[in-house]
Design an enzyme around this catalytic site. Sequence first.
Site, PDB file in Angstrom:
ATOM      1  N   ASP A   8       0.882  -1.154   0.000  1.00 36.99           N
ATOM      2  CA  ASP A   8       0.000   0.000   0.000  1.00 36.99           C
ATOM      3  C   ASP A   8       0.931   1.218   0.000  1.00 36.99           C
ATOM      4  OD1 ASP A   8      -2.348   1.617   0.493  1.00 36.99           O
ATOM      5  OD2 ASP A   8      -1.693   1.735   2.574  1.00 36.99           O
ATOM      6  N   LEU A   9       0.422   2.382  -0.302  1.00 32.51           N
ATOM      7  CA  LEU A   9       1.286   3.572  -0.365  1.00 32.51           C
ATOM      8  C   LEU A   9       1.068   4.500   0.836  1.00 32.51           C
ATOM      9  CD1 LEU A   9       3.264   5.499  -1.742  1.00 32.51           C
ATOM     10  CD2 LEU A   9       1.441   6.156  -3.306  1.00 32.51           C
ATOM     11  N   ASP A  10      -0.105   5.142   0.857  1.00 34.70           N
ATOM     12  CA  ASP A  10      -0.383   6.117   1.908  1.00 34.70           C
ATOM     13  C   ASP A  10      -0.358   5.463   3.285  1.00 34.70           C
ATOM     14  OD1 ASP A  10      -0.915   8.309   0.124  1.00 34.70           O
ATOM     15  OD2 ASP A  10      -2.816   7.363  -0.354  1.00 34.70           O
ATOM     16  N   THR A  16       1.437  10.199   3.912  1.00 42.57           N
ATOM     17  CA  THR A  16       0.326  10.929   3.287  1.00 42.57           C
ATOM     18  C   THR A  16      -1.029  10.622   3.909  1.00 42.57           C
ATOM     19  OG1 THR A  16       0.636   9.297   1.568  1.00 42.57           O
ATOM     20  CG2 THR A  16       1.182  11.586   1.012  1.00 42.57           C
ATOM     21  N   LYS A  44      -9.044   5.611   6.017  1.00 44.33           N
ATOM     22  CA  LYS A  44      -7.778   5.060   5.537  1.00 44.33           C
ATOM     23  C   LYS A  44      -8.007   3.914   4.555  1.00 44.33           C
ATOM     24  CE  LYS A  44      -4.862   6.483   9.366  1.00 44.33           C
ATOM     25  NZ  LYS A  44      -4.066   6.034  10.515  1.00 44.33           N
ATOM     26  N   SER A 113      -2.308   0.871  -4.322  1.00 43.52           N
ATOM     27  CA  SER A 113      -2.844   2.039  -3.623  1.00 43.52           C
ATOM     28  C   SER A 113      -4.202   2.420  -4.189  1.00 43.52           C
ATOM     29  CB  SER A 113      -1.891   3.226  -3.778  1.00 43.52           C
ATOM     30  OG  SER A 113      -2.499   4.411  -3.309  1.00 43.52           O
ATOM     31  N   ALA A 114      -5.134   2.752  -3.298  1.00 41.35           N
ATOM     32  CA  ALA A 114      -6.458   3.209  -3.730  1.00 41.35           C
ATOM     33  C   ALA A 114      -6.401   4.619  -4.303  1.00 41.35           C
ATOM     34  CB  ALA A 114      -7.423   3.173  -2.545  1.00 41.35           C
ATOM     35  N   LYS A 144     -11.068  -1.348  -1.919  1.00 41.17           N
ATOM     36  CA  LYS A 144     -10.819  -2.031  -0.651  1.00 41.17           C
ATOM     37  C   LYS A 144     -12.023  -1.759   0.255  1.00 41.17           C
ATOM     38  CE  LYS A 144      -5.915  -0.786  -1.132  1.00 41.17           C
ATOM     39  NZ  LYS A 144      -4.811   0.032  -0.616  1.00 41.17           N
ATOM     40  N   GLU A 168      -0.036  -3.258   4.590  1.00 45.14           N
ATOM     41  CA  GLU A 168      -1.106  -2.260   4.673  1.00 45.14           C
ATOM     42  C   GLU A 168      -1.188  -1.587   6.043  1.00 45.14           C
ATOM     43  OE1 GLU A 168      -3.754  -0.636   3.688  1.00 45.14           O
ATOM     44  OE2 GLU A 168      -4.058  -1.317   1.639  1.00 45.14           O
ATOM     45  N   ASP A 169      -1.587  -0.317   6.055  1.00 44.70           N
ATOM     46  CA  ASP A 169      -1.793   0.396   7.316  1.00 44.70           C
ATOM     47  C   ASP A 169      -3.272   0.538   7.677  1.00 44.70           C
ATOM     48  OD1 ASP A 169      -2.309   2.271   5.212  1.00 44.70           O
ATOM     49  OD2 ASP A 169      -2.263   3.861   6.722  1.00 44.70           O
TER      50      ASP A 169
HETATM   51  P1  B16 Z   1      -7.122   9.840  -3.845  1.00 43.34           P
HETATM   52  P2  B16 Z   1      -3.747   3.952  -0.025  1.00 43.34           P
HETATM   53  C1  B16 Z   1      -5.747   5.726  -0.144  1.00 43.34           C
HETATM   54  O1  B16 Z   1      -4.440   5.349  -0.462  1.00 43.34           O
HETATM   55  C2  B16 Z   1      -5.773   6.532   1.138  1.00 43.34           C
HETATM   56  O2  B16 Z   1      -5.464   5.724   2.245  1.00 43.34           O
HETATM   57  C3  B16 Z   1      -7.156   7.093   1.337  1.00 43.34           C
HETATM   58  O3  B16 Z   1      -7.200   7.874   2.508  1.00 43.34           O
HETATM   59  C4  B16 Z   1      -7.539   7.942   0.126  1.00 43.34           C
HETATM   60  O4  B16 Z   1      -8.841   8.478   0.280  1.00 43.34           O
HETATM   61  C5  B16 Z   1      -7.479   7.055  -1.101  1.00 43.34           C
HETATM   62  O5  B16 Z   1      -6.173   6.541  -1.231  1.00 43.34           O
HETATM   63  C6  B16 Z   1      -7.874   7.789  -2.363  1.00 43.34           C
HETATM   64  O6  B16 Z   1      -6.932   8.764  -2.672  1.00 43.34           O
HETATM   65  O7  B16 Z   1      -8.184  10.805  -3.405  1.00 43.34           O
HETATM   66  O8  B16 Z   1      -5.760  10.451  -3.977  1.00 43.34           O
HETATM   67  O9  B16 Z   1      -7.548   9.075  -5.087  1.00 43.34           O
HETATM   68  O10 B16 Z   1      -3.689   3.936   1.464  1.00 43.34           O
HETATM   69  O11 B16 Z   1      -4.607   2.861  -0.637  1.00 43.34           O
HETATM   70  O12 B16 Z   1      -2.373   4.051  -0.683  1.00 43.34           O
HETATM   71 MG    MG Z   2      -2.833   3.229   3.325  1.00 45.25          MG
END
Ligand code: B16
Ligand code: MG
Length: 214
Positions: A8-10, A16, A44, A113-114, A144, A168-169
């Site tokens: 996962d990224l964020d 982030t 998250k 990453s989402a 997810k 994943e976090d």
């Molecule tokens: P965006 P991850 C997710 O990234 C974040 O955890 C989540 O808080 C965020 O709303 C989502 O990406 C969408 O991001 O608005 O930039 O498309 O944790 O899956 O890396």
């Molecule tokens: Mg994350």
Amino acid sequence: PAQALIFDLDGVLTDTAQTHYRAWKRMADEEGLPFDQQVNEQLKGVDRMSSLEIILRHAGRTLSAEQKQALAERKNGYYVEAIAEVTPKDLFPGVARVLEQARARGLKLGLASASRNAAALLDRLGIAGRFDYIADAARISRAKPAPDIFLDVAAALGVAPARCIGIEDAAAGVAAIKSAGMAAIGIGDATTLAQADACLADIAAFDVDAFVSP
Ligand code: B16
Ligand code: MG
């Protein structure tokens, strides 16, 4: 033995999760929507529009589709503005070492990453070239906790899900990994991430050699 690591990224590779929080908080304050770190925990790993729905539900506010679109876009503008300042120094400690350790073991590396801003953020962090495959969140049908994004990455890497380890976090992310039939490493609070097979305080505590038997 494991053949791939899917990150996962964020909140795993960089902080982030807090940047997303501050962008949502700025929009919520402007709109008079009550929003705090506790509600943020549910956001998250959740995609952009579903995140807004959670904030609105918590605030007891009903809006039209157009209004929701506008708020989601405003938040994203704040987020994009913030990540323009990101540099390789914003990688969590240990990330470069983990990626090198994995590469040295011949493991494939994927990103799940989402975030629709993931590719831009990886570029800013200077690690875009380290991954064999980066999922495009815009092309994943179910977000997810559905397993789709992790299965998409495994298929693109050519590795069976049972040979993948997801990192994943977020609770929604750990649920997605488990439902994809993979082993899950949770990064953060062991109570929140109870579904994970192992939980580490942060990515710096991840010793790839200890997890991946030869
Ligand atoms: P965006 P991850 C997710 O990234 C974040 O955890 C989540 O808080 C965020 O709303 C989502 O990406 C969408 O991001 O608005 O930039 O498309 O944790 O899956 O890396
Ligand atoms: Mg994350």
